[in-house]
Scaffold this motif. Structure first.
Motif, PDB file in Angstrom:
ATOM      1  N   ALA A  13       0.651  -1.178  -0.022  1.00  0.00           N
ATOM      2  CA  ALA A  13      -0.071   0.162   0.037  1.00  0.00           C
ATOM      3  C   ALA A  13       0.716   1.206  -0.065  1.00  0.00           C
ATOM      4  O   ALA A  13       0.649   2.080  -0.705  1.00  0.00           O
ATOM      5  N   ILE A  14       1.880   1.218   0.534  1.00  0.00           N
ATOM      6  CA  ILE A  14       2.604   2.614   0.816  1.00  0.00           C
ATOM      7  C   ILE A  14       3.544   2.784  -0.527  1.00  0.00           C
ATOM      8  O   ILE A  14       3.503   3.887  -0.848  1.00  0.00           O
ATOM      9  N   CYS A  15       4.225   1.343  -0.773  1.00  0.00           N
ATOM     10  CA  CYS A  15       4.982   1.749  -2.229  1.00  0.00           C
ATOM     11  C   CYS A  15       4.142   2.447  -3.215  1.00  0.00           C
ATOM     12  O   CYS A  15       4.178   3.129  -4.006  1.00  0.00           O
ATOM     13  N   ALA A  16       2.816   1.702  -3.559  1.00  0.00           N
ATOM     14  CA  ALA A  16       1.804   2.169  -4.452  1.00  0.00           C
ATOM     15  C   ALA A  16       1.677   3.530  -4.407  1.00  0.00           C
ATOM     16  O   ALA A  16       1.625   4.367  -5.044  1.00  0.00           O
ATOM     17  N   GLN A  17       1.110   4.076  -3.103  1.00  0.00           N
ATOM     18  CA  GLN A  17       0.779   5.493  -2.636  1.00  0.00           C
ATOM     19  C   GLN A  17       2.148   6.652  -3.030  1.00  0.00           C
ATOM     20  O   GLN A  17       1.893   7.532  -3.808  1.00  0.00           O
ATOM     21  N   ALA A  18       2.909   5.892  -2.612  1.00  0.00           N
ATOM     22  CA  ALA A  18       4.418   6.807  -2.756  1.00  0.00           C
ATOM     23  C   ALA A  18       4.752   6.983  -4.214  1.00  0.00           C
ATOM     24  O   ALA A  18       4.772   8.180  -4.730  1.00  0.00           O
ATOM     25  N   ALA A  19       4.508   6.165  -5.012  1.00  0.00           N
ATOM     26  CA  ALA A  19       4.862   5.956  -6.279  1.00  0.00           C
ATOM     27  C   ALA A  19       3.814   6.827  -7.080  1.00  0.00           C
ATOM     28  O   ALA A  19       3.983   7.858  -7.610  1.00  0.00           O
ATOM     29  N   LEU A  20       2.493   6.886  -6.851  1.00  0.00           N
ATOM     30  CA  LEU A  20       1.259   7.834  -7.180  1.00  0.00           C
ATOM     31  C   LEU A  20       1.483   9.091  -6.800  1.00  0.00           C
ATOM     32  O   LEU A  20       1.395  10.130  -7.542  1.00  0.00           O
ATOM     33  N   ASP A  21       2.141   9.333  -5.554  1.00  0.00           N
ATOM     34  CA  ASP A  21       2.061  10.761  -5.026  1.00  0.00           C
ATOM     35  C   ASP A  21       3.395  11.509  -5.559  1.00  0.00           C
ATOM     36  O   ASP A  21       3.463  12.687  -5.716  1.00  0.00           O
ATOM     37  N   GLY A  22       4.377  10.498  -6.137  1.00  0.00           N
ATOM     38  CA  GLY A  22       5.630  11.411  -6.579  1.00  0.00           C
ATOM     39  C   GLY A  22       6.726  11.215  -6.127  1.00  0.00           C
ATOM     40  O   GLY A  22       7.824  12.122  -6.194  1.00  0.00           O
ATOM     41  N   VAL A  23       6.888  10.120  -5.329  1.00  0.00           N
ATOM     42  CA  VAL A  23       8.381   9.683  -4.760  1.00  0.00           C
ATOM     43  C   VAL A  23       9.062   9.231  -6.075  1.00  0.00           C
ATOM     44  O   VAL A  23       8.692   8.531  -7.018  1.00  0.00           O
ATOM     45  N   ALA A  24      10.477   9.638  -6.024  1.00  0.00           N
ATOM     46  CA  ALA A  24      11.218   9.469  -7.268  1.00  0.00           C
ATOM     47  C   ALA A  24      11.735   7.858  -7.523  1.00  0.00           C
ATOM     48  O   ALA A  24      11.349   7.525  -8.632  1.00  0.00           O
ATOM     49  N   LYS A  25      11.911   7.371  -6.343  1.00  0.00           N
ATOM     50  CA  LYS A  25      12.626   5.847  -6.463  1.00  0.00           C
ATOM     51  C   LYS A  25      12.433   5.236  -5.264  1.00  0.00           C
ATOM     52  O   LYS A  25      12.574   5.679  -4.113  1.00  0.00           O
ATOM     53  N   ILE A  26      11.923   3.880  -5.532  1.00  0.00           N
ATOM     54  CA  ILE A  26      11.608   3.330  -4.096  1.00  0.00           C
ATOM     55  C   ILE A  26      12.318   1.902  -4.229  1.00  0.00           C
ATOM     56  O   ILE A  26      12.233   0.989  -5.213  1.00  0.00           O
ATOM     57  N   HIS A  27      13.275   1.411  -3.320  1.00  0.00           N
ATOM     58  CA  HIS A  27      14.135   0.308  -3.076  1.00  0.00           C
ATOM     59  C   HIS A  27      13.100  -0.576  -2.245  1.00  0.00           C
ATOM     60  O   HIS A  27      12.754   0.070  -1.320  1.00  0.00           O
ATOM     61  N   ILE A  28      12.829  -1.867  -2.542  1.00  0.00           N
ATOM     62  CA  ILE A  28      11.879  -2.698  -1.764  1.00  0.00           C
ATOM     63  C   ILE A  28      12.720  -3.891  -1.434  1.00  0.00           C
ATOM     64  O   ILE A  28      13.554  -4.394  -2.272  1.00  0.00           O
ATOM     65  N   PHE A  29      12.875  -4.185  -0.278  1.00  0.00           N
ATOM     66  CA  PHE A  29      13.510  -5.275   0.196  1.00  0.00           C
ATOM     67  C   PHE A  29      12.706  -6.369   0.994  1.00  0.00           C
ATOM     68  O   PHE A  29      12.006  -6.024   1.698  1.00  0.00           O
ATOM     69  N   ALA A  30      12.918  -7.388   0.126  1.00  0.00           N
ATOM     70  CA  ALA A  30      12.061  -8.593   0.969  1.00  0.00           C
ATOM     71  C   ALA A  30      12.815  -9.991   0.879  1.00  0.00           C
ATOM     72  O   ALA A  30      14.008 -10.017   0.261  1.00  0.00           O
TER      73      ALA A  30
END
Ligand code: NAP
Length: 288
Positions: A139-156
């Motif tokens: 949810a946070i990743c999708a909203q951050a991308a929609l809102d205009g965060v430039a780059k997201i590193h996701i670790f799993a």
């Protein structure tokens, strides 16, 4: 509480379990404070019973409802329409009934992004690192991308049941939004160091460190923390996780998941009533 009348509009929480939830307190107090003729109740409904429960609530003209585990994903199939965030996330935590049409939203990511602003930070146009690939992380990743965060590193964890779903989310973000999203294996310590180095914010969106396992932390290497890194946790029990404590001791600015919870509710409240929740009042009542 407002008197219940023949005009009172029903809102609710569906999930299992639900009896521990703070949502009824928060919403009913906000309705009372603003004199809105609504009530919020909890119904213990698992995903198997959800279609029948939703059909019944629709027939009864419910104004809207929240969904918690395990019902958030199943609700995607039952909604008549989805918000862009709910579609991208693949989960619904808020439904509004517009003349019999059930519109599915997801306010968890909105709640988190609002909590970042509330803490005094602006992460739009910046790089962030998110630990985790479950419901909160998605949810946070999708909203951050929609809102205009430039780059997201996701670790799993490479073994995560959410790995393929998260890779798909990253691919969709990369194909449809200006944001860049990269999924990495938790074990890739070089990638983690590089990602955190270029990030303005590091977020724990796993359940690691949640009560009763309060001695666990998703990050144990204190060298990853630096003074100008903002560090946050979706967990609010305990208020300060081991992860946040390590970050604070290293000089980072930190905040927990309390206001994510508050603001996801505030957004649902606005969707149902068209009115802003009196958040400062609700903070004083239940979040201090
Ligand atoms: P979830 O869908 O079950 O996801 C849990 C995530 O944690 C998965 O990515 C899981 O990885 C990871 N994880 C668990 N144990 C791990 C470990 N030992 N090492 C590495 N990763 C581990 O749960 P969720 O709904 O996202 O909830 C996660 C946390 O967020 C919970 O503590 C929840 O209370 C909190 N939350 C807070 C809010 C708020 O409003 N503040 C809202 C929603 C959730 P695997 O897939 O590899 O197991």
């Amino acid at each position: 509480m407002n008197p219940i009348t023949g005009h009172t509009k029903l809102t609710a929480l569906l999930g299992s379990p639900v009896s521990h939830s703070i949502s009824p307190l928060m919403h009913n107090e906000a309705f009372r404070k603003l004199g809105l003729d609504y009530v919020y109740l909890c119904f213990d409904v698992n995903e198997h019973a959800l279609p029948e429960a939703v059909a019944g609530l629709r027939s009864c003209g419910i104004r809207g409802f929240n969904l918690t585990m395990p019902d958030k994903n199943k609700m995607v199939e039952l909604a008549d329409e989805l918000s862009p965030a709910a579609r991208l996330i693949g989960a619904v935590n808020t439904v509004v009934n517009e003349k019999g049409r059930l519109i599915g939203h997801n306010t968890d990511g909105i709640g988190y992004m609002h909590s970042v602003k509330d803490a005094g930070y602006d992460i739009l146009g910046k790089t962030i690192t998110i630990m985790g690939a479950g419901g909160a992380a998605t949810a946070i990743c999708a909203q951050a991308a929609l809102d205009g965060v430039a780059k997201i590193h996701i670790f799993a964890r490479r073994t995560s049941r959410f790995w393929d779903r998260t890779q798909h989310l990253a691919d969709t973000i990369n194909a449809s939004l200006p944001c860049r999203a990269e999924l990495h294996d938790n074990e890739d310590k070089t990638a983690l160091r590089q990602a955190v180095e270029e990030s303005a914010l590091l977020l724990n969106a796993t359940s690691v460190g949640m009560a009763p396992n309060t001695e666990a932390s998703i990050i144990t290497d204190r060298n990853l923390f630096r003074e100008d890194l903002i560090v946050s946790d979706v967990i609010y029990n305990p208020r300060e996780t081991k992860f946040l404590k390590l970050a604070r001791e290293a000089g980072c600015r930190t905040f927990n998941g309390m206001y994510m919870l508050l603001y996801q509710g505030a957004e649902a409240f606005r969707i149902w009533t068209g009115v802003d929740m009196p958040v400062e009042h609700i903070k004083r009542m239940y979040f201090s």
